[in-house]
Design a protein around this motif. Structure first.
Motif, short mmCIF file in Angstrom:
data_model
loop_
_atom_site.label_atom_id
_atom_site.label_comp_id
_atom_site.label_asym_id
_atom_site.label_seq_id
_atom_site.Cartn_x
_atom_site.Cartn_y
_atom_site.Cartn_z
N ASP A 51 0.81 -1.23 0.00
CA ASP A 51 0.00 0.00 0.00
C ASP A 51 0.83 1.27 0.00
O ASP A 51 0.40 2.30 0.52
N ASN A 94 -4.91 -10.34 -4.14
CA ASN A 94 -4.80 -9.71 -2.82
C ASN A 94 -4.31 -8.27 -2.95
O ASN A 94 -4.48 -7.46 -2.06
N GLY A 148 -4.47 -12.02 9.44
CA GLY A 148 -5.19 -10.88 8.85
C GLY A 148 -5.09 -10.92 7.33
O GLY A 148 -4.86 -9.89 6.69
N THR A 170 -6.11 -11.44 3.28
CA THR A 170 -7.18 -10.85 2.47
C THR A 170 -8.26 -11.89 2.15
O THR A 170 -9.24 -11.58 1.49
N GLN A 224 2.32 -6.02 -2.91
CA GLN A 224 2.65 -6.02 -1.47
C GLN A 224 3.99 -5.30 -1.23
O GLN A 224 4.31 -4.41 -1.97
N THR A 279 2.82 -12.27 3.44
CA THR A 279 2.07 -12.95 2.38
C THR A 279 2.91 -14.18 1.98
O THR A 279 4.00 -14.39 2.51
N ARG A 303 -10.36 -2.15 4.79
CA ARG A 303 -10.01 -2.07 6.22
C ARG A 303 -9.24 -0.76 6.52
O ARG A 303 -8.41 -0.35 5.71
P1 IMP Z 1 -2.57 -12.69 2.08
O1 IMP Z 1 -1.63 -12.14 1.07
O2 IMP Z 1 -4.03 -12.50 1.72
O3 IMP Z 1 -2.26 -14.10 2.48
O4 IMP Z 1 -2.38 -11.82 3.44
C1 IMP Z 1 -1.18 -11.88 4.19
C2 IMP Z 1 -0.81 -10.51 4.74
O5 IMP Z 1 -0.46 -9.66 3.66
C3 IMP Z 1 -1.94 -9.79 5.49
O6 IMP Z 1 -1.36 -9.01 6.52
C4 IMP Z 1 -2.52 -8.88 4.43
O7 IMP Z 1 -3.18 -7.77 4.99
C5 IMP Z 1 -1.27 -8.48 3.69
N1 IMP Z 1 -1.50 -8.07 2.31
C6 IMP Z 1 -1.76 -8.85 1.26
N2 IMP Z 1 -1.87 -8.12 0.14
C7 IMP Z 1 -1.66 -6.84 0.50
C8 IMP Z 1 -1.58 -5.61 -0.25
O8 IMP Z 1 -1.73 -5.55 -1.47
N3 IMP Z 1 -1.33 -4.51 0.50
C9 IMP Z 1 -1.11 -4.56 1.84
N4 IMP Z 1 -1.17 -5.66 2.54
C10 IMP Z 1 -1.42 -6.81 1.88
#
Ligand code: IMP
Length: 432
Positions: free
Chosen positions: A13, A38, A125, A127, A222, A237, A301
């Motif tokens: 972000d 994500n 936490g 996505t 990310q 992630t 969020r």
């Molecule tokens: P996942 O990638 O959905 O497995 O999430 C794992 C972690 O990465 C969590 O803390 C998410 O909030 C964070 N995350 C995943 N994609 C993003 C993104 O594009 N921006 C910020 N945080 C992310």
């Protein structure tokens, strides 16, 4: 110089979408190399706002766009995005998808949710887009790849084997209904049929473009602190957002990467759980969240906000070999006086200048701050470094001093015009 990798230098972000969008204008090919739906970014171009999750934002500038082998592709999401872009009158024939990218199935999303619920207070936490479970299948050598969707018999064999295990887990361990083979097969064969025109060996495509001297931009999703190896494990992630991930996730060797730029906000934000040393759980944190519109693009969020942390930025310089930083949201800090930047940590009475790898140490880290006066003048119309107020110039210079790399791009507002480059992205450094 013809290739540039753009990575997030904090917790995602950082505003990579906007920086990619500005750099994409100078590029011929834009490549996504990891993650999946994500990620999310908003691109404003030609008076129109586009919200994208998978397709690189280069598409709005008519560039060749690649979804590399390192991405986990949700076909339904991808095809939906393609239809949306087609409806906007964009040339979607320029989108290419790697036949070696892994595919997200509905059971990955179900498992993502169930596992998060099981973790309770210790949740990551996520996505809940199925990212972790899809990469788990990949590493377990049980994954189904885009190329398999084009071969119904192979797909049936692999899906059958996977469902046996997945349904056992979902039904017996979690007590939820499992998935039915025929329905899933029918749906994914149809996805395969619709995906076929986009599918190719993208490693060949990208390397040939480099051979021809075309400018290739690798767009990370990310950020460093969410990297599976170099982030705040396990609050990460499941892929490699750092620069090395660009090579793995696209099939381009490290000798062919010319430059790596890290995107950072002028402060720090994070969605999801896990340690965050400079977090401000007070009115200043709220102020930054409101002024910077810090709410997630993908999940909506509210983001946790805090001071800029140069320990994290130095970590990003280290593990990605950053050649420069792109600094976003400088305007958000206008009027916040004084400003603080973390320059080191104190961990159990010890002075630390590098990022503690152990989670308990990071959670216990007390930032050591340098205080800077800040500035009050609005900077949204500034288009050159020397025209920034003295307090803003000093803030940027202190970041350069603490990170050891130049700030090569500065953003002073949400629109793409509110950005100025201090370098030639695919050439030598620009003299100001
Ligand atoms: P996942 O990638 O959905 O497995 O999430 C794992 C972690 O990465 C969590 O803390 C998410 O909030 C964070 N995350 C995943 N994609 C993003 C993104 O594009 N921006 C910020 N945080 C992310």
């Amino acid at each position: 110089m013809s290739t540039l990798v753009l990575v997030g230098s904090q917790w995602g972000d950082e505003g990579k979408g906007k920086v990619t969008d500005v750099l994409a204008e100078h590029a011929d090919v834009v490549v996504r190399y990891q993650g999946g739906a994500n990620a999310g970014h908003t691109v404003v171009a030609g008076g129109r706002t586009y919200k994208l999750h998978l397709v690189p934002s280069g598409i709005v500038h008519g560039k060749t766009c690649v979804i590399g082998n390192g991405v986990v592709l949700d076909p339904e999401h991808f095809l939906h995005e393609v239809e949306y872009l087609r409806g906007c009158g964009l040339d979607v024939d320029r989108i290419h998808v790697s036949d070696a990218a892994h595919v997200i199935f509905p059971y990955h999303k179900t498992l993502d949710e169930l596992e998060e619920e099981r973790r309770g207070e210790g949740r990551i936490g996520t996505t809940r887009r199925g990212i972790g479970p899809a990469y788990m299948d990949k590493v377990a050598r049980a994954g189904i790849r885009v190329g398999d969707l084009l071969r119904p018999e192979t797909l049936r064999r692999k899906l059958e084997a996977n469902l046996e295990q997945v349904n056992h887990l979902i039904e017996k361990v979690y007590g939820r209904p499992g998935f039915e083979l025929d329905a899933l097969l029918e749906q994914y064969v149809e996805f395969g049929r619709r995906l076929r025109p986009f599918v190719t060996d993208t490693a060949v495509l990208i390397n040939r473009a480099i051979d021809r001297g075309e400018h290739v931009l690798f767009e990370g999703a990310q950020g460093t602190m969410l990297d599976l190896d170099h982030g705040t494990y396990p609050y990460v992630t499941s892929s490699y957002p750092t620069a090395g991930g660009a090579c793995l996730g696209s099939g381009v060797g490290p000798t062919r990467i010319d430059r790596v730029v890290g995107v950072a906000k002028a402060y720090t934000s994070r969605v999801g759980d896990g340690p965050f040393p400079t977090e401000l759980r007070d009115a200043t944190g709220d102020w930054i969240r409101e002024k910077g519109h810090e709410y997630g693009t993908t999940t909506g969020r509210p983001r946790r906000c805090g001071w800029l942390d140069t320990v994290i930025l130095r970590h990003s310089v280290l593990v990605s070999g950053l050649s420069g930083l792109a600094l976003n949201h400088l305007d958000t800090l206008t009027g916040l006086r004084p400003l603080k930047i973390a320059v080191a940590y104190e961990v159990d009475g010890e002075h630390r200048e590098t990022l503690p790898r152990q989670l308990d140490e990071l959670a216990a880290a007390r930032p050591i701050y340098e205080e800077l006066p800040g500035w009050d003048e609005p900077i949204g119309d500034v288009r050159a470094f020397d025209d920034l107020p003295a307090g803003a110039r000093q803030y940027v210079q202190r970041i350069e001093a603490w990170t050891g790399v130049p700030v090569v791009m500065i953003s002073v507002g949400p629109s793409r015009e509110q950005t100025f480059l201090r370098f030639e992205p695919f050439g030598g450094r620009r003299a100001e």
